[in-house]
Scaffold this motif. Structure first.
Motif, PDB file in Angstrom:
ATOM      1  N   UNK A 354     -54.917  12.131  23.692  1.00 56.64           N
ATOM      2  CA  UNK A 354     -54.514  11.714  22.355  1.00 56.64           C
ATOM      3  C   UNK A 354     -55.721  11.280  21.522  1.00 56.64           C
ATOM      4  N   UNK A 355     -56.620  10.505  22.123  1.00 58.31           N
ATOM      5  CA  UNK A 355     -57.805  10.055  21.381  1.00 58.31           C
ATOM      6  C   UNK A 355     -58.656  11.235  20.941  1.00 58.31           C
ATOM      7  N   UNK A 356     -58.862  12.166  21.830  1.00 59.19           N
ATOM      8  CA  UNK A 356     -59.664  13.336  21.498  1.00 59.19           C
ATOM      9  C   UNK A 356     -59.017  14.139  20.371  1.00 59.19           C
ATOM     10  N   UNK A 357     -57.743  14.404  20.512  1.00 56.99           N
ATOM     11  CA  UNK A 357     -57.043  15.205  19.501  1.00 56.99           C
ATOM     12  C   UNK A 357     -56.966  14.484  18.161  1.00 56.99           C
ATOM     13  N   UNK A 358     -56.821  13.162  18.193  1.00 54.92           N
ATOM     14  CA  UNK A 358     -56.800  12.392  16.946  1.00 54.92           C
ATOM     15  C   UNK A 358     -58.109  12.534  16.181  1.00 54.92           C
ATOM     16  N   UNK A 359     -59.190  12.836  16.906  1.00 54.03           N
ATOM     17  CA  UNK A 359     -60.499  13.002  16.265  1.00 54.03           C
ATOM     18  C   UNK A 359     -60.872  14.469  16.089  1.00 54.03           C
ATOM     19  N   UNK A 360     -59.896  15.347  16.261  1.00 54.76           N
ATOM     20  CA  UNK A 360     -60.125  16.762  15.984  1.00 54.76           C
ATOM     21  C   UNK A 360     -60.834  17.533  17.085  1.00 54.76           C
ATOM     22  N   UNK A 361     -60.924  16.955  18.283  1.00 50.25           N
ATOM     23  CA  UNK A 361     -61.560  17.653  19.395  1.00 50.25           C
ATOM     24  C   UNK A 361     -60.546  18.617  20.024  1.00 50.25           C
ATOM     25  N   UNK A 362     -60.961  19.845  20.232  1.00 51.11           N
ATOM     26  CA  UNK A 362     -60.075  20.833  20.848  1.00 51.11           C
ATOM     27  C   UNK A 362     -59.865  20.494  22.315  1.00 51.11           C
ATOM     28  N   UNK A 363     -58.615  20.372  22.731  1.00 54.43           N
ATOM     29  CA  UNK A 363     -58.282  20.024  24.113  1.00 54.43           C
ATOM     30  C   UNK A 363     -57.374  21.093  24.710  1.00 54.43           C
ATOM     31  N   UNK A 364     -57.771  21.620  25.851  1.00 55.57           N
ATOM     32  CA  UNK A 364     -56.902  22.475  26.657  1.00 55.57           C
ATOM     33  C   UNK A 364     -56.348  21.596  27.768  1.00 55.57           C
ATOM     34  N   UNK A 365     -55.045  21.397  27.735  1.00 51.35           N
ATOM     35  CA  UNK A 365     -54.420  20.460  28.668  1.00 51.35           C
ATOM     36  C   UNK A 365     -53.643  21.227  29.728  1.00 51.35           C
ATOM     37  N   UNK A 366     -53.916  20.919  30.976  1.00 57.95           N
ATOM     38  CA  UNK A 366     -53.164  21.486  32.093  1.00 57.95           C
ATOM     39  C   UNK A 366     -52.472  20.340  32.819  1.00 57.95           C
ATOM     40  N   UNK A 367     -51.160  20.342  32.788  1.00 60.54           N
ATOM     41  CA  UNK A 367     -50.399  19.310  33.503  1.00 60.54           C
ATOM     42  C   UNK A 367     -49.680  19.949  34.675  1.00 60.54           C
ATOM     43  N   UNK A 368     -49.989  19.476  35.878  1.00 58.19           N
ATOM     44  CA  UNK A 368     -49.379  20.012  37.088  1.00 58.19           C
ATOM     45  C   UNK A 368     -48.144  19.186  37.425  1.00 58.19           C
ATOM     46  N   UNK A 369     -46.973  19.745  37.191  1.00 59.84           N
ATOM     47  CA  UNK A 369     -45.726  19.001  37.357  1.00 59.84           C
ATOM     48  C   UNK A 369     -45.452  18.644  38.817  1.00 59.84           C
ATOM     49  N   UNK A 370     -45.995  19.405  39.738  1.00 56.74           N
ATOM     50  CA  UNK A 370     -45.848  19.083  41.167  1.00 56.74           C
ATOM     51  C   UNK A 370     -47.128  18.466  41.727  1.00 56.74           C
ATOM     52  N   UNK A 371     -48.110  18.231  40.863  1.00 56.77           N
ATOM     53  CA  UNK A 371     -49.430  17.835  41.321  1.00 56.77           C
ATOM     54  C   UNK A 371     -49.560  16.378  41.705  1.00 56.77           C
ATOM     55  N   UNK A 372     -50.557  16.102  42.516  1.00 60.42           N
ATOM     56  CA  UNK A 372     -50.880  14.743  42.952  1.00 60.42           C
ATOM     57  C   UNK A 372     -52.399  14.624  42.991  1.00 60.42           C
ATOM     58  N   UNK A 373     -52.903  13.420  43.094  1.00 59.29           N
ATOM     59  CA  UNK A 373     -54.341  13.194  43.073  1.00 59.29           C
ATOM     60  C   UNK A 373     -55.009  13.824  44.298  1.00 59.29           C
TER      61      UNK A 373
END
Length: 404
Positions: A354-373
């Motif tokens: 959110x902070x990056x996008x609020x400042x106009x930085x292009x973000x490619x977001x990958x969210x792994x719905x089954x993922x863990x650390x």
């Protein structure tokens, strides 16, 4: 001593068994074992290893950090005739450089990789497979950084080494067949923290080429609020438990573990800091869909002057990059950010996005719905401990890099 030796040999036998899978890709896990079951079996062995490390440390046989390092060093690299691999130094910092053997008419993309391990363990050898994978799949020159480890080298020595390596690589990229305008930095877990901190440190360097991108893989980014939705929802989910996250973090910056309870309550955040950081670190900035799984807003305890003074290091943007000033955030490079649903650090990533996008930085977001650390680290190891989420995450990063 005989009992301890037997325990150690039992752990070693387990490692050898896993190593068998490394070298025999046709070996399969028993039918009927789900990904969730695999994760909890893995968690059991990890807890056993951590418990053994703590015990051996307390009885004075070997320190916890050195024992865990030794375990990670047992990960055997596979032979790979397609790559040229050499050890070198960037200034005082040890690095390992991976290059494709195939000829290339133009300069390649370069990737600088900062491994995870909470600044206390992890190594080039432990991440050998990860770096080889990215080198092969993206036709890039990959450099893995062997930064110094705590507690022998206290924080922020790790950041200083990573920054030194990044500056050197940007200055000498062409010597390694790399286009200086196509240098990417990347890291997982605490390596993601280091990646974010190095990217921030470079934004005002006019004497260097600009980074092409940063890749943050489930990074730790803040120590202001440890009761965000992801911390509540995933506090008992393997591999990175809520309490383990803070304990490892406090050890990294050499703080007394006696303040753990107060930090969880928020007693380490002064009123001035609370007012400043609430616009960046707040459950209000987390999308609603991430709050539906058992989240309850937590009341904040009153700050303790003593705890606030002791906890001062955790607000350093090198340790908590989410707390960097807007003037820094606004200059960051294009970003690939990976988060996992079942990870206490998920919301750190969402807040940074959110902070990056609020400042106009292009973000490619990958969210792994089954993922863990840790799922990406496991994806390049044995088939028996590979998870769908990790394989998917690696593929997404490769696709992103190919566009750089």
């Amino acid at each position: 001593m005989g009992i301890l030796l037997a325990i150690f040999l039992a752990v070693l036998a387990g490692i050898v068994a896993i190593a068998f899978y490394y070298e025999h890709p046709k070996a399969e896990i028993p039918h009927g074992i789900s990904e969730r079951q695999k994760l909890y079996v893995l968690h059991y062995f990890m807890n056993f290893g951590l418990g053994l490390a703590t015990f051996l440390d307390k009885v004075g046989i070997i320190s916890e950090a050195h024992f865990l390092r030794a375990l990670m060093e047992t990960i055997p690299p596979l032979k790979d005739a397609r790559l040229l691999i050499k050890d070198s130094r960037f200034e005082r910092v040890k690095v390992r450089i991976y290059q494709p053997k195939t000829s290339n008419n133009s300069q390649r993309r370069g990737m600088l990789y900062f491994h995870g391990g909470v600044g206390r363990f992890g190594s080039i050898r432990a991440y050998e497979r990860t770096c080889r994978y990215f080198c092969r799949k993206t036709n890039s020159v990959v450099v893995c950084v062997e930064y110094r480890l705590a507690p022998e080298h206290p924080f922020p020595a790790q950041f200083e080494d990573c920054l030194t390596a990044a500056v050197h690589f940007l200055r000498t990229a062409q010597d390694h067949g790399v286009d200086p305008s196509r240098v990417v930095i990347c890291g997982d877990s605490s390596g993601g923290t280091l990646t974010a901190a190095v990217a921030q440190a470079l934004v005002n360097r006019r004497d260097l080429p600009k980074l092409r991108a940063q890749i943050l893989i489930y990074p730790f980014l803040q120590c202001v609020d440890l009761n965000l939705p992801s911390y509540q929802q995933n506090k008992g989910v393997p591999i990175l438990l809520k309490e383990r996250t803070l304990v490892l973090g406090l050890k990294y910056v050499n703080l007394d573990l006696g303040i753990t309870k107060e930090v969880f309550k928020g007693c380490h955040v002064s009123e001035d800091r609370r007012l400043k950081y609430q616009k960046w670190v707040s459950p209000d900035n987390i999308p609603h869909e991430f709050k539906t799984r058992g989240y309850k807003p937590s009341p904040k305890s009153l700050p303790s002057k003593k705890i606030c003074e002791v906890a001062e290091p955790v607000f350093d943007p090198v340790f908590s990059p989410l707390l960097a000033e807007d003037s820094v955030i606004a200059q960051l490079p294009e970003t690939f950010l990976l988060t996992c649903e079942f990870d206490v650090l998920r919301d750190d990533g969402l807040l940074y996005k959110k902070r990056l996008e609020d400042h106009g930085i292009k973000v490619t977001w990958c969210h792994l719905e089954e993922g863990f650390h840790g799922t990406l680290f496991l994806a390049v190891l044995a088939k028996a401990i590979r998870f769908r989420s990790g394989t998917k995450g690696l593929e997404k990063i490769v696709n992103f890099l190919r566009l750089m």
